[in-house]
Design a protein around this motif. Structure first.
Motif, PDB file in Angstrom:
ATOM      1  N   ASP A  68       0.831  -1.208   0.000  1.00 24.96           N
ATOM      2  CA  ASP A  68       0.000   0.000   0.000  1.00 24.96           C
ATOM      3  C   ASP A  68       0.863   1.254   0.000  1.00 24.96           C
ATOM      4  O   ASP A  68       0.564   2.237  -0.706  1.00 24.96           O
ATOM      5  N   GLU A  69       1.950   1.234   0.766  1.00 25.83           N
ATOM      6  CA  GLU A  69       2.830   2.405   0.834  1.00 25.83           C
ATOM      7  C   GLU A  69       3.517   2.644  -0.513  1.00 25.83           C
ATOM      8  O   GLU A  69       3.604   3.793  -0.982  1.00 25.83           O
ATOM      9  N   GLU A  70       3.994   1.581  -1.147  1.00 22.20           N
ATOM     10  CA  GLU A  70       4.651   1.725  -2.448  1.00 22.20           C
ATOM     11  C   GLU A  70       3.666   2.212  -3.506  1.00 22.20           C
ATOM     12  O   GLU A  70       4.009   3.057  -4.352  1.00 22.20           O
ATOM     13  N   TYR A  71       2.444   1.683  -3.445  1.00 20.60           N
ATOM     14  CA  TYR A  71       1.423   2.101  -4.403  1.00 20.60           C
ATOM     15  C   TYR A  71       1.112   3.591  -4.258  1.00 20.60           C
ATOM     16  O   TYR A  71       1.073   4.335  -5.252  1.00 20.60           O
ATOM     17  N   GLN A  72       0.887   4.042  -3.033  1.00 20.00           N
ATOM     18  CA  GLN A  72       0.565   5.447  -2.805  1.00 20.00           C
ATOM     19  C   GLN A  72       1.711   6.361  -3.215  1.00 20.00           C
ATOM     20  O   GLN A  72       1.494   7.437  -3.786  1.00 20.00           O
ATOM     21  N   GLN A  73       2.939   5.943  -2.944  1.00 18.61           N
ATOM     22  CA  GLN A  73       4.091   6.761  -3.319  1.00 18.61           C
ATOM     23  C   GLN A  73       4.196   6.893  -4.837  1.00 18.61           C
ATOM     24  O   GLN A  73       4.404   7.994  -5.361  1.00 18.61           O
ATOM     25  N   MET A  74       4.016   5.791  -5.554  1.00 18.62           N
ATOM     26  CA  MET A  74       4.094   5.850  -7.009  1.00 18.62           C
ATOM     27  C   MET A  74       2.938   6.653  -7.591  1.00 18.62           C
ATOM     28  O   MET A  74       3.121   7.428  -8.544  1.00 18.62           O
ATOM     29  N   LEU A  75       1.750   6.504  -7.007  1.00 18.35           N
ATOM     30  CA  LEU A  75       0.592   7.262  -7.475  1.00 18.35           C
ATOM     31  C   LEU A  75       0.806   8.757  -7.269  1.00 18.35           C
ATOM     32  O   LEU A  75       0.509   9.576  -8.153  1.00 18.35           O
ATOM     33  N   THR A  76       1.358   9.135  -6.110  1.00 16.70           N
ATOM     34  CA  THR A  76       1.632  10.545  -5.827  1.00 16.70           C
ATOM     35  C   THR A  76       2.661  11.106  -6.797  1.00 16.70           C
ATOM     36  O   THR A  76       2.499  12.232  -7.313  1.00 16.70           O
ATOM     37  N   GLU A  77       3.712  10.347  -7.057  1.00 15.14           N
ATOM     38  CA  GLU A  77       4.751  10.799  -7.985  1.00 15.14           C
ATOM     39  C   GLU A  77       4.200  10.990  -9.388  1.00 15.14           C
ATOM     40  O   GLU A  77       4.516  11.975 -10.074  1.00 15.14           O
ATOM     41  N   ARG A  78       3.364  10.056  -9.829  1.00 13.16           N
ATOM     42  CA  ARG A  78       2.786  10.173 -11.169  1.00 13.16           C
ATOM     43  C   ARG A  78       1.838  11.368 -11.269  1.00 13.16           C
ATOM     44  O   ARG A  78       1.827  12.088 -12.269  1.00 13.16           O
ATOM     45  N   THR A  79       1.023  11.565 -10.228  1.00 13.65           N
ATOM     46  CA  THR A  79       0.084  12.689 -10.233  1.00 13.65           C
ATOM     47  C   THR A  79       0.829  14.008 -10.306  1.00 13.65           C
ATOM     48  O   THR A  79       0.452  14.915 -11.060  1.00 13.65           O
ATOM     49  N   ALA A  80       1.914  14.131  -9.524  1.00  8.82           N
ATOM     50  CA  ALA A  80       2.706  15.360  -9.538  1.00  8.82           C
ATOM     51  C   ALA A  80       3.361  15.575 -10.901  1.00  8.82           C
ATOM     52  O   ALA A  80       3.421  16.708 -11.411  1.00  8.82           O
ATOM     53  N   LYS A  81       3.849  14.498 -11.516  1.00  8.86           N
ATOM     54  CA  LYS A  81       4.492  14.610 -12.822  1.00  8.86           C
ATOM     55  C   LYS A  81       3.494  15.056 -13.885  1.00  8.86           C
ATOM     56  O   LYS A  81       3.807  15.919 -14.725  1.00  8.86           O
ATOM     57  N   MET A  82       2.286  14.479 -13.859  1.00 11.85           N
ATOM     58  CA  MET A  82       1.271  14.868 -14.835  1.00 11.85           C
ATOM     59  C   MET A  82       0.854  16.319 -14.651  1.00 11.85           C
ATOM     60  O   MET A  82       0.625  17.046 -15.629  1.00 11.85           O
ATOM     61  N   ALA A  83       0.744  16.766 -13.386  1.00 17.90           N
ATOM     62  CA  ALA A  83       0.385  18.157 -13.117  1.00 17.90           C
ATOM     63  C   ALA A  83       1.443  19.107 -13.675  1.00 17.90           C
ATOM     64  O   ALA A  83       1.127  20.165 -14.234  1.00 17.90           O
ATOM     65  N   LYS A  84       2.712  18.739 -13.542  1.00 19.16           N
ATOM     66  CA  LYS A  84       3.802  19.573 -14.055  1.00 19.16           C
ATOM     67  C   LYS A  84       3.775  19.628 -15.576  1.00 19.16           C
ATOM     68  O   LYS A  84       3.972  20.697 -16.177  1.00 19.16           O
ATOM     69  N   ILE A  85       3.499  18.489 -16.211  1.00 17.08           N
ATOM     70  CA  ILE A  85       3.436  18.460 -17.668  1.00 17.08           C
ATOM     71  C   ILE A  85       2.315  19.367 -18.171  1.00 17.08           C
ATOM     72  O   ILE A  85       2.496  20.141 -19.122  1.00 17.08           O
ATOM     73  N   LYS A  86       1.151  19.296 -17.517  1.00 19.70           N
ATOM     74  CA  LYS A  86       0.036  20.150 -17.924  1.00 19.70           C
ATOM     75  C   LYS A  86       0.339  21.625 -17.707  1.00 19.70           C
ATOM     76  O   LYS A  86      -0.008  22.477 -18.513  1.00 19.70           O
ATOM     77  N   ALA A  87       0.996  21.931 -16.586  1.00 18.46           N
ATOM     78  CA  ALA A  87       1.356  23.330 -16.299  1.00 18.46           C
ATOM     79  C   ALA A  87       2.326  23.851 -17.333  1.00 18.46           C
ATOM     80  O   ALA A  87       2.210  24.994 -17.814  1.00 18.46           O
ATOM     81  N   ASP A  88       3.300  23.027 -17.724  1.00 16.74           N
ATOM     82  CA  ASP A  88       4.261  23.442 -18.753  1.00 16.74           C
ATOM     83  C   ASP A  88       3.587  23.642 -20.086  1.00 16.74           C
ATOM     84  O   ASP A  88       3.916  24.574 -20.845  1.00 16.74           O
ATOM     85  N   GLU A  89       2.610  22.806 -20.413  1.00 17.57           N
ATOM     86  CA  GLU A  89       1.881  22.942 -21.666  1.00 17.57           C
ATOM     87  C   GLU A  89       1.083  24.233 -21.690  1.00 17.57           C
ATOM     88  O   GLU A  89       0.979  24.894 -22.736  1.00 17.57           O
ATOM     89  N   ASN A  90       0.511  24.624 -20.553  1.00 13.83           N
ATOM     90  CA  ASN A  90      -0.288  25.843 -20.484  1.00 13.83           C
ATOM     91  C   ASN A  90       0.565  27.099 -20.655  1.00 13.83           C
ATOM     92  O   ASN A  90       0.082  28.150 -21.081  1.00 13.83           O
ATOM     93  N   LEU A  91       1.870  26.965 -20.320  1.00 14.63           N
ATOM     94  CA  LEU A  91       2.766  28.124 -20.448  1.00 14.63           C
ATOM     95  C   LEU A  91       3.239  28.314 -21.882  1.00 14.63           C
ATOM     96  O   LEU A  91       3.735  29.388 -22.241  1.00 14.63           O
ATOM     97  N   GLN A  92       3.087  27.273 -22.687  1.00 13.32           N
ATOM     98  CA  GLN A  92       3.567  27.374 -24.073  1.00 13.32           C
ATOM     99  C   GLN A  92       2.588  28.123 -24.969  1.00 13.32           C
ATOM    100  O   GLN A  92       1.410  28.167 -24.736  1.00 13.32           O
TER     101      GLN A  92
END
Length: 373
Positions: A349-373
Motif C-alpha cells: 500500500d505504501e509503495e502504491y501510494q508513493q508511485m501514485l503521488t509521484e505520477r500525479t505530480a508529474k502529470m500536473a507539471k506536464i500540464k502546467a508546462d503545456e499551459n505556459l507554451q
C-alpha cells in the motif's frame, strides 16, 4: 492507435504525421517518385538473430538450450516437454529474457515455447496475486498462473524487458521445464528452443519480482468457447487483482481465428479504463507491447482485469484454414484460445501510494508546462 496506453519502450508504430503522409500519397493516386530519391534498401534478416542484440542490449549473459525434436513434414501437432539444467552457482536476477528457436528453420514449426521454472526452495516465485473465481484452487487459469515462468514465446515475438528494479530470480539447482508446441510445415525439420538471459550486475539486484500472468479472455471455462462455421464470435474473461499491481506489458494470444482483443481495468470504485486494444491480430506476429515506465498501468488491489476477445471464422480471415469447421477451445493450432500475457509487479500500500503521488505530480507539471507554451 489512440486506444489505451500509447507509450511503449519498443514502439514500432507509425506516428500520426507518418500515417497522414501515406494517406495523402494514396489519395493522390500513389504516384511513383524519382527512383533516385529512394533510400538504400534495408538488408533482409537471414540469420536467427536475438532481437535484444538487434535493439542494442548486447548478447545474453547465459543461453540455455532445450533438446531438439525432429518434426516430420506431415504430422499431428506435438507438445515437446523436455528439461534443461540451469548452469549457475549462485542466485542471479534476470532483467531481460528472450526465447527463440534453435535454428532459423525452426521458426517454421515452433508455434510457442514456454520456459517454466522448476523451483529449488523459492516459494515466493509462485504467483498468488490473482484470482479467477470463488473456487480458485480448481480453476485452470489460476493453476497455470501459479506456475513460475521465465518467459512465454510465440511466433513473431521478441523479448521480455522488465522495468527497472524488477526482474525474475533464478536459484542454483533449478531447472527449466519446456512446453513447446510444434506443428508440421511440409518439410522435415529438427529444432528446439533456447532462452537468452540478461542478468543484473552483482550489487544491482532488484527489489521486486515480476510475475508472468495469462489473463483469460474466456469466462466459464474452456468449454464455453463456441465458434460456429462461417461466423464471428466474442468471449470475455475476468481476473481479480488481490494486490496493488503494476502491469509491464501487453501481448495478446490467439490462434488462427483470433481477430481483436481489448484489456480493460474495472477499478474498485466502479470506474473503468481501457489499458490496451489490438484490432487486427495476426497469428504470425505475436507482438509484445512493453509499456514505457511512466505509462505502465498502476492499479489498486480489488481491480478486475476484463479481457474481451473477438474471433473471425469466415473467409474474410486470410489466416483461416477452413471457415466451414466449427472451432472450440484447444491447444492445436487449428483450435482456438484467448488470453493476454502480461508481466506484473505487486506493490505494498505504501509503495502504491508513493508511485501514485509521484505520477500525479508529474502529470500536473506536464500540464502546467503545456499551459505556459
Amino acid at each position: 492507435q489512440g486506444v489505451g496506453v500509447q507509450k511503449f519502450k519498443n514502439d514500432m508504430s507509425l506516428t500520426n504525421e507518418q500515417v497522414d503522409t501515406v494517406v495523402r500519397w494514396v489519395d493522390g493516386g500513389a504516384l511513383q517518385g524519382d527512383p533516385k530519391d529512394l533510400p538504400p534498401a534495408k538488408p533482409l534478416v537471414t540469420d536467427n538473430e536475438w532481437k535484444g542484440v538487434r535493439d542494442g542490449y548486447g548478447p545474453p549473459d547465459l543461453v540455455i538450450k532445450s533438446p531438439e525434436y525432429t518434426m516430420p513434414a506431415r504430422h499431428q501437432d506435438v507438445w515437446y516437454r523436455p528439461m534443461s539444467d540451469i548452469p549457475i552457482t549462485e542466485p542471479r536476477w534476470a532483467k531481460m529474457v528472450e526465447i527463440r528457436p534453435t535454428n532459423l528453420k525452426g521458426r517454421k514449426i515452433l508455434h510457442h515455447s514456454i520456459a517454466y521454472l522448476v523451483l529449488n526452495n523459492d516459494p515466493e516465485a509462485v504467483n498468488t496475486g490473482t484470482a479467477n473465481g470463488s473456487n480458485a484452487n480448481d480453476e485452470p487459469a489460476d493453476l497455470v498462473n501459479r506456475r513460475p515462468q521465465l518467459m512465454e514465446w510465440a511466433i513473431g515475438k521478441g523479448y521480455d524487458l522488465f522495468r527497472p528494479d524488477t526482474g525474475k530470480l533464478i536459484v542454483p539447482g533449478e531447472k527449466i521445464s519446456w512446453d513447446q508446441h510444434i506443428h508440421a510445415s511440409g518439410e522435415e525439420i529438427t529444432a528446439g528452443s533456447e532462452i537468452g538471459i540478461w542478468f543484473y550486475k552483482k550489487g544491482e539486484e532488484p527489489k521486486k519480482r515480476s510475475y508472468l500472468i495469462g489473463f483469460t479472455g474466456i469466462r466459464g471455462g474452456r468449454q464455453s468457447l463456441d465458434i460456429p462455421p462461417n461466423s464471428f464470435a466474442q468471449t470475455e474473461g475476468f481476473t481479480a487483482l488481490k494486490q496493488n499491481t503494476l502491469i509491464e506489458n501487453f501481448q495478446p494470444h490467439f490462434h488462427l481465428r483470433g481477430k481483436s482483443m481489448q484489456v480493460e481495468a474495472i477499478l474498485p470504485d466502479g470506474s473503468s479504463r481501457i489499458l490496451s486494444y489490438v484490432g487486427n491480430f495476426n497469428f504470425n506476429w505475436m507482438t509484445n507491447y512493453i509499456y514505457a515506465d511512466d505509462a505502465a498501468p498502476l492499479l489498486p488491489k480489488g481491480t478486475v482485469i476484463h479481457v474481451s476477445a473477438w474471433y473471425d471464422n469466415t473467409r474474410a480471415n486470410k489466416n483461416n484454414p477452413d471457415p466451414d469447421q466449427w472451432v472450440g477451445y484447444g491447444d492445436r493450432t487449428v483450435d482456438e484460445m484467448a488470453h493476454a500475457w502480461m508481466n506484473v509487479v505487486y506493490l505494498s500500500d505504501e509503495e502504491y501510494q508513493q508511485m501514485l503521488t509521484e505520477r500525479t505530480a508529474k502529470m500536473a507539471k506536464i500540464k502546467a508546462d503545456e499551459n505556459l507554451q
